[in-house]
Write a protein that holds these residues in place. Sequence first.
Motif, PDB file in Angstrom:
ATOM      1  N   VAL A 129       0.860  -1.183   0.000  1.00  0.00           N
ATOM      2  CA  VAL A 129       0.000   0.000   0.000  1.00  0.00           C
ATOM      3  C   VAL A 129       0.900   1.239   0.000  1.00  0.00           C
ATOM      4  O   VAL A 129       1.733   1.396   0.884  1.00  0.00           O
ATOM      5  CB  VAL A 129      -0.904  -0.003   1.254  1.00  0.00           C
ATOM      6  CG1 VAL A 129      -1.761   1.238   1.284  1.00  0.00           C
ATOM      7  CG2 VAL A 129      -1.748  -1.256   1.277  1.00  0.00           C
ATOM      8  N   PRO A 130       0.749   2.116  -1.003  1.00  0.00           N
ATOM      9  CA  PRO A 130       1.714   3.200  -1.160  1.00  0.00           C
ATOM     10  C   PRO A 130       1.712   4.198  -0.006  1.00  0.00           C
ATOM     11  O   PRO A 130       2.737   4.792   0.274  1.00  0.00           O
ATOM     12  CB  PRO A 130       1.290   3.888  -2.451  1.00  0.00           C
ATOM     13  CG  PRO A 130       0.317   2.993  -3.107  1.00  0.00           C
ATOM     14  CD  PRO A 130      -0.253   2.105  -2.066  1.00  0.00           C
ATOM     15  N   ALA A 131       0.556   4.390   0.638  1.00  0.00           N
ATOM     16  CA  ALA A 131       0.509   5.402   1.695  1.00  0.00           C
ATOM     17  C   ALA A 131       0.758   4.763   3.051  1.00  0.00           C
ATOM     18  O   ALA A 131       0.037   3.859   3.457  1.00  0.00           O
ATOM     19  CB  ALA A 131      -0.842   6.093   1.683  1.00  0.00           C
ATOM     20  N   VAL A 132       1.776   5.256   3.734  1.00  0.00           N
ATOM     21  CA  VAL A 132       2.155   4.657   5.013  1.00  0.00           C
ATOM     22  C   VAL A 132       1.037   4.811   6.045  1.00  0.00           C
ATOM     23  O   VAL A 132       0.729   3.881   6.777  1.00  0.00           O
ATOM     24  CB  VAL A 132       3.443   5.314   5.556  1.00  0.00           C
ATOM     25  CG1 VAL A 132       3.871   4.663   6.842  1.00  0.00           C
ATOM     26  CG2 VAL A 132       4.543   5.215   4.524  1.00  0.00           C
ATOM     27  N   ASN A 133       0.395   5.998   6.061  1.00  0.00           N
ATOM     28  CA  ASN A 133      -0.615   6.211   7.100  1.00  0.00           C
ATOM     29  C   ASN A 133      -1.829   5.309   6.920  1.00  0.00           C
ATOM     30  O   ASN A 133      -2.438   4.874   7.891  1.00  0.00           O
ATOM     31  CB  ASN A 133      -1.024   7.687   7.206  1.00  0.00           C
ATOM     32  CG  ASN A 133      -1.167   8.363   5.875  1.00  0.00           C
ATOM     33  OD1 ASN A 133      -0.970   7.715   4.833  1.00  0.00           O
ATOM     34  ND2 ASN A 133      -1.508   9.623   5.868  1.00  0.00           N
ATOM     35  N   LEU A 134      -2.170   5.005   5.684  1.00  0.00           N
ATOM     36  CA  LEU A 134      -3.286   4.077   5.477  1.00  0.00           C
ATOM     37  C   LEU A 134      -2.873   2.672   5.904  1.00  0.00           C
ATOM     38  O   LEU A 134      -3.651   1.939   6.520  1.00  0.00           O
ATOM     39  CB  LEU A 134      -3.724   4.068   4.011  1.00  0.00           C
ATOM     40  CG  LEU A 134      -4.937   3.183   3.771  1.00  0.00           C
ATOM     41  CD1 LEU A 134      -6.171   3.809   4.373  1.00  0.00           C
ATOM     42  CD2 LEU A 134      -5.158   2.919   2.305  1.00  0.00           C
ATOM     43  N   SER A 135      -1.648   2.316   5.591  1.00  0.00           N
ATOM     44  CA  SER A 135      -1.209   0.963   5.929  1.00  0.00           C
ATOM     45  C   SER A 135      -1.177   0.773   7.448  1.00  0.00           C
ATOM     46  O   SER A 135      -1.471  -0.304   7.954  1.00  0.00           O
ATOM     47  CB  SER A 135       0.114   0.678   5.231  1.00  0.00           C
ATOM     48  OG  SER A 135       1.113   0.335   6.110  1.00  0.00           O
ATOM     49  N   ILE A 136      -0.862   1.844   8.183  1.00  0.00           N
ATOM     50  CA  ILE A 136      -0.903   1.749   9.653  1.00  0.00           C
ATOM     51  C   ILE A 136      -2.341   1.548  10.132  1.00  0.00           C
ATOM     52  O   ILE A 136      -2.616   0.735  11.006  1.00  0.00           O
ATOM     53  CB  ILE A 136      -0.296   3.010  10.302  1.00  0.00           C
ATOM     54  CG1 ILE A 136       1.171   3.110   9.924  1.00  0.00           C
ATOM     55  CG2 ILE A 136      -0.452   2.974  11.810  1.00  0.00           C
ATOM     56  CD1 ILE A 136       1.836   4.392  10.331  1.00  0.00           C
ATOM     57  N   ALA A 137      -3.268   2.270   9.489  1.00  0.00           N
ATOM     58  CA  ALA A 137      -4.680   2.136   9.853  1.00  0.00           C
ATOM     59  C   ALA A 137      -5.142   0.695   9.681  1.00  0.00           C
ATOM     60  O   ALA A 137      -5.813   0.123  10.545  1.00  0.00           O
ATOM     61  CB  ALA A 137      -5.528   3.075   8.997  1.00  0.00           C
ATOM     62  N   ILE A 138      -4.744   0.100   8.554  1.00  0.00           N
ATOM     63  CA  ILE A 138      -5.171  -1.278   8.307  1.00  0.00           C
ATOM     64  C   ILE A 138      -4.553  -2.219   9.326  1.00  0.00           C
ATOM     65  O   ILE A 138      -5.182  -3.160   9.796  1.00  0.00           O
ATOM     66  CB  ILE A 138      -4.750  -1.736   6.899  1.00  0.00           C
ATOM     67  CG1 ILE A 138      -5.176  -0.725   5.842  1.00  0.00           C
ATOM     68  CG2 ILE A 138      -5.368  -3.069   6.566  1.00  0.00           C
ATOM     69  CD1 ILE A 138      -4.415  -0.898   4.572  1.00  0.00           C
ATOM     70  N   ARG A 139      -3.300  -1.941   9.686  1.00  0.00           N
ATOM     71  CA  ARG A 139      -2.643  -2.802  10.657  1.00  0.00           C
ATOM     72  C   ARG A 139      -3.393  -2.801  11.978  1.00  0.00           C
ATOM     73  O   ARG A 139      -3.505  -3.833  12.642  1.00  0.00           O
ATOM     74  CB  ARG A 139      -1.201  -2.345  10.852  1.00  0.00           C
ATOM     75  CG  ARG A 139      -0.241  -3.000   9.899  1.00  0.00           C
ATOM     76  CD  ARG A 139       0.966  -2.136   9.624  1.00  0.00           C
ATOM     77  NE  ARG A 139       1.740  -1.870  10.829  1.00  0.00           N
ATOM     78  CZ  ARG A 139       2.705  -0.957  10.885  1.00  0.00           C
ATOM     79  NH1 ARG A 139       2.976  -0.236   9.819  1.00  0.00           N
ATOM     80  NH2 ARG A 139       3.369  -0.769  11.985  1.00  0.00           N
ATOM     81  N   MET A 140      -3.928  -1.645  12.349  1.00  0.00           N
ATOM     82  CA  MET A 140      -4.682  -1.591  13.605  1.00  0.00           C
ATOM     83  C   MET A 140      -5.984  -2.372  13.480  1.00  0.00           C
ATOM     84  O   MET A 140      -6.352  -3.141  14.366  1.00  0.00           O
ATOM     85  CB  MET A 140      -4.983  -0.137  13.968  1.00  0.00           C
ATOM     86  CG  MET A 140      -3.724   0.650  14.249  1.00  0.00           C
ATOM     87  SD  MET A 140      -4.044   2.158  15.146  1.00  0.00           S
ATOM     88  CE  MET A 140      -5.115   3.043  14.081  1.00  0.00           C
ATOM     89  N   ILE A 141      -6.670  -2.149  12.376  1.00  0.00           N
ATOM     90  CA  ILE A 141      -7.964  -2.814  12.181  1.00  0.00           C
ATOM     91  C   ILE A 141      -7.785  -4.332  12.135  1.00  0.00           C
ATOM     92  O   ILE A 141      -8.618  -5.087  12.604  1.00  0.00           O
ATOM     93  CB  ILE A 141      -8.616  -2.287  10.892  1.00  0.00           C
ATOM     94  CG1 ILE A 141      -9.045  -0.852  11.115  1.00  0.00           C
ATOM     95  CG2 ILE A 141      -9.790  -3.139  10.475  1.00  0.00           C
ATOM     96  CD1 ILE A 141      -9.294  -0.104   9.863  1.00  0.00           C
ATOM     97  N   ARG A 142      -6.639  -4.745  11.593  1.00  0.00           N
ATOM     98  CA  ARG A 142      -6.353  -6.166  11.490  1.00  0.00           C
ATOM     99  C   ARG A 142      -6.463  -6.854  12.855  1.00  0.00           C
ATOM    100  O   ARG A 142      -7.027  -7.936  12.970  1.00  0.00           O
ATOM    101  CB  ARG A 142      -4.943  -6.325  10.941  1.00  0.00           C
ATOM    102  CG  ARG A 142      -4.537  -7.720  10.663  1.00  0.00           C
ATOM    103  CD  ARG A 142      -3.130  -7.753  10.162  1.00  0.00           C
ATOM    104  NE  ARG A 142      -2.215  -7.285  11.186  1.00  0.00           N
ATOM    105  CZ  ARG A 142      -0.982  -6.861  10.937  1.00  0.00           C
ATOM    106  NH1 ARG A 142      -0.557  -6.802   9.706  1.00  0.00           N
ATOM    107  NH2 ARG A 142      -0.196  -6.478  11.912  1.00  0.00           N
ATOM    108  N   PHE A 143      -5.958  -6.196  13.894  1.00  0.00           N
ATOM    109  CA  PHE A 143      -6.000  -6.817  15.219  1.00  0.00           C
ATOM    110  C   PHE A 143      -7.438  -6.947  15.719  1.00  0.00           C
ATOM    111  O   PHE A 143      -7.800  -7.957  16.322  1.00  0.00           O
ATOM    112  CB  PHE A 143      -5.152  -6.014  16.204  1.00  0.00           C
ATOM    113  CG  PHE A 143      -3.684  -6.258  16.024  1.00  0.00           C
ATOM    114  CD1 PHE A 143      -3.101  -7.430  16.466  1.00  0.00           C
ATOM    115  CD2 PHE A 143      -2.884  -5.339  15.371  1.00  0.00           C
ATOM    116  CE1 PHE A 143      -1.759  -7.678  16.292  1.00  0.00           C
ATOM    117  CE2 PHE A 143      -1.531  -5.576  15.189  1.00  0.00           C
ATOM    118  CZ  PHE A 143      -0.967  -6.749  15.646  1.00  0.00           C
TER     119      PHE A 143
END
Lengths: 398, 553
Positions: free
Chosen positions: B408-422
């Motif tokens: 995912v090119p945008a780091v901030n979006l990828s962090i958001a997904i990482r949180m939701i993943r949990f």
Amino acid sequence: MKLLRTILVALLLIALLSGCWNRKEINELAIQVGTAIDKVGDQYRVAVEVVVPAEVSARAPGSGRSPVTIYEATAPTIFEAFRKLTETSPRKIYSAHIRVLVLGEKLAREGIVDVLDALSRNPEARADFYIMIARKSEGKDVLKILTTLEKIPADDLFYTLDTSAKTWSPTTAVTLDKLIEQLVTESSSPVLTGARIIGNQKQGETHKNLEEAESAAIVRFIGLAVFKKDKLAGWLNETESRGYNYIMDNVKSSAGHIKCPTGGYAVMETTRTKTKLKGKIVDGEPVIRIEMKNVGNVSDVECDIDLADPNTITALEQKSKEHLVEVMEKVIQTAKTKFHMDIFGFGQVLNRSNPDAWERMKENWPQHFSKLKIEYAVESIIHKIGTTNDSLRKYLKE
Amino acid sequence: MRSSTGKIPLQDGLKPAIETIQQTLGSSQDFIVKPIETAWNREAVLMYMHGMVDRQILQHSLVELLEGVKPDELPAETREARQLLTHIQKKALTAGDVKLDETMDELLADLLCGYAIIMIEGCMEALAINVEGGEGRSVEEPTSQGVTRGPMEGFNECLTTNLSLIRRRIKDPRLWAQGRKIGKMTQTNVVVVYIHELASQEMVDEVFRRLDKIDTDSILESGYIEEFIQDERYTPFPTLYNTERPDVIAAGLLEGKIAILVDGTPFVLLAPALFVQFFQSPEDYYQRADISTLLRLIRFLAFLITMLAPSLYIAITTFHQEMLPTSLLVSLAAQREGVPFPAFVEAMLMELTFEILREAAVRMPKTVGQAISIVGTLVIGQAAVDAGFVSAAMVIIVAITAVSSFVVPAVNLSIAIRMIRFLLMGLAASFGLFGIMTGLIVLVLHLTGLRTFGVPYMTSIAPFVFENQKDTLFRIPWRGMVLRPKQSGSQNMQRQTDPQQQKNIQSAAAPPADGSQQPASTAHSHSSPPAGSEKAASKRDGTGAGKQEEEPS
């Protein structure tokens, strides 16, 4: 905000309440791959074949232990027997991955309808496993024969039947839903493939069976079991089975020999075949018309014929057609004279085309069936003759 | 600071004034005062903050200002101090902004912003010359958004440089840059850049309204601004886009978006930011359309994998074993044989380990980073499996999740997904696929409810905008991108002349009698405000094309 918080707390509480309903870890399951049901006295004996994952996994070096283990229990009813298995099994028997169901011949003769009820009622199991009859043995024995290529015997049975049903016309693979459908349809009788242990049963159950190139015991699929209602009525031999499968349009591909005009055999490989059954009433008498289109290749010439001559091909096509008709006639004859029942569902064919006539005839359909006229409209086409032309025999003579 | 209000205390000569300034600045070391010579032997003094000024420009300016004005060339009235100062002011060419400060506040603000101050004895005002400069990074390759094809220069910490990088790409008088100073103590320059008549005026006004509402001491990075002006505070999803790449900002501006530059950071904000925008890489527009489309689809796939892979693994292996092919089930069961934890704990353990490793890798000094990755691979991979802590399949899942999250090119979006993943993992562990489905439904509800400067966050997908599909999941060839993406309020939709229209115009322009009249009509439609209406815009562009057509003949 306050509302949101309340909802959030409520949701969190739900997570606690559930207690992880129905959760079971993979390594807490006994994966059942095969089931055998036999009748012992008036009780049912259920034997399940459970995989020992560590033995089957590709990473495990062969420790010499059996890849499967069999648990069995005997009880007056089938479901009780299944539950009673936990007396011996350390894990919950998980039946979603069942591949084969082997029914003992004794049970089959006494009736299989209760078995089917219990199995189809179980929400866990899928209906896509194959059902077979242990011929001249108990169902449990069939599951016990260890196999080499497929480590799990049930898998071996499943894939053997699957491959065979696709490329060899005398076998047929029947799943639970198909069997039930055939059983409950008026005027139609189910058939099941027979599985017979060939060789030394005792040795086949031990690890020795895996140590030699030629196993001491193997399971072979021979013949079709014909049922009257839900009771085993008798067996069809290889030719009859072939005829049955052709009529029922079960054949995907197969091979069969035809006699050459000059003696010897030529083999025709069926690559595509389609059978349609049509019913009609002629002079108040029911007639079934079997329309068949059979496309194939010449795959083996063991006689002296000139394949470059189009007439030869036409002659072969004619021979093949006659052969097919002969095979089908044979099984219909057997059904009429030996079993006295319509194992093909011709009655239903008639019902679809002439419902009124069927209403009149269904009462004494067996009588009508024994006199039933069959019309054959078989078309046989040879597409290819393989990668050589004439038989090598021809060159041998010169 | 009370004492500094009001006029500059110059009435008693230079000395008291300098002393007052020095006192206000707490005798700071970097405050430089230098007496200089001027015409008519008037006492004068030059003041600046060391390091805040570009010393080369300062030197040039001084030569220009002071040595350039020879006493014999000076008009007589410059004997008067005030006249001399204004005369010097006129001579300043090299320096940027030159102005006269009257109050102490102005003087201090300018001084601290990198102005050089000249005070002349007898004059009540001070001359402030903008020689802002000092040490800074040069324009370098951006590190956060790499491309294999495309411009390699990135923004740096200097706002003027950043602005110039944008302007170099869009040479249009309608590219407007309007500034604010935000942060009571940091006095950070914040510049709002947009293309007038392309960006919606309402949205520009809204940006300014929100910026003006910010009441804080300090703005040290554009992240501060982002948090202050975003629509929705309680969401993990970024509703403003940030980038280091001038080409991305230029592309955004050309779509009618608004850029917010903050001094002191290379990260420029872009508003409104749509969800799909975070999946677009600048490279998408430089590579062939088919390649870009494939890569973009892979990014969406990677997004789903990052979000769902561990939770699906948990749900399927603990609730829905019937969904697995038999041989896979047996193989998984064999791997899990002897693993002491439930799949959920196993997954949590591994995912957390990975998150820790990732965080460590970011914080670690570069020289020891190597060590971390070696230990990490061993811990997370071989050793954990060999020790029977986790199953090999789990390692595969964690690995694919981790790798996907970098796609995912945008780091901030990828962090958001990482949180939701949990969260999804928790739901999967307690409810199986039902839990995941519920989680996804809530997620979709949340996403569709988000706004970015009033525009629905999921625009193009929900609400579905058919015209925007050319640049959402797919990227169609440039030829087909006739209109700008539709967002609320973006004026002047035409990006290129519609090929269909172009054909019509060509045939219409064929007779020369007609052609001669067209430039007139072109001029007319240029003078009329093309605000908004698509028709007007297309007409203008259309006639423009007609004009080009007849030039060669």
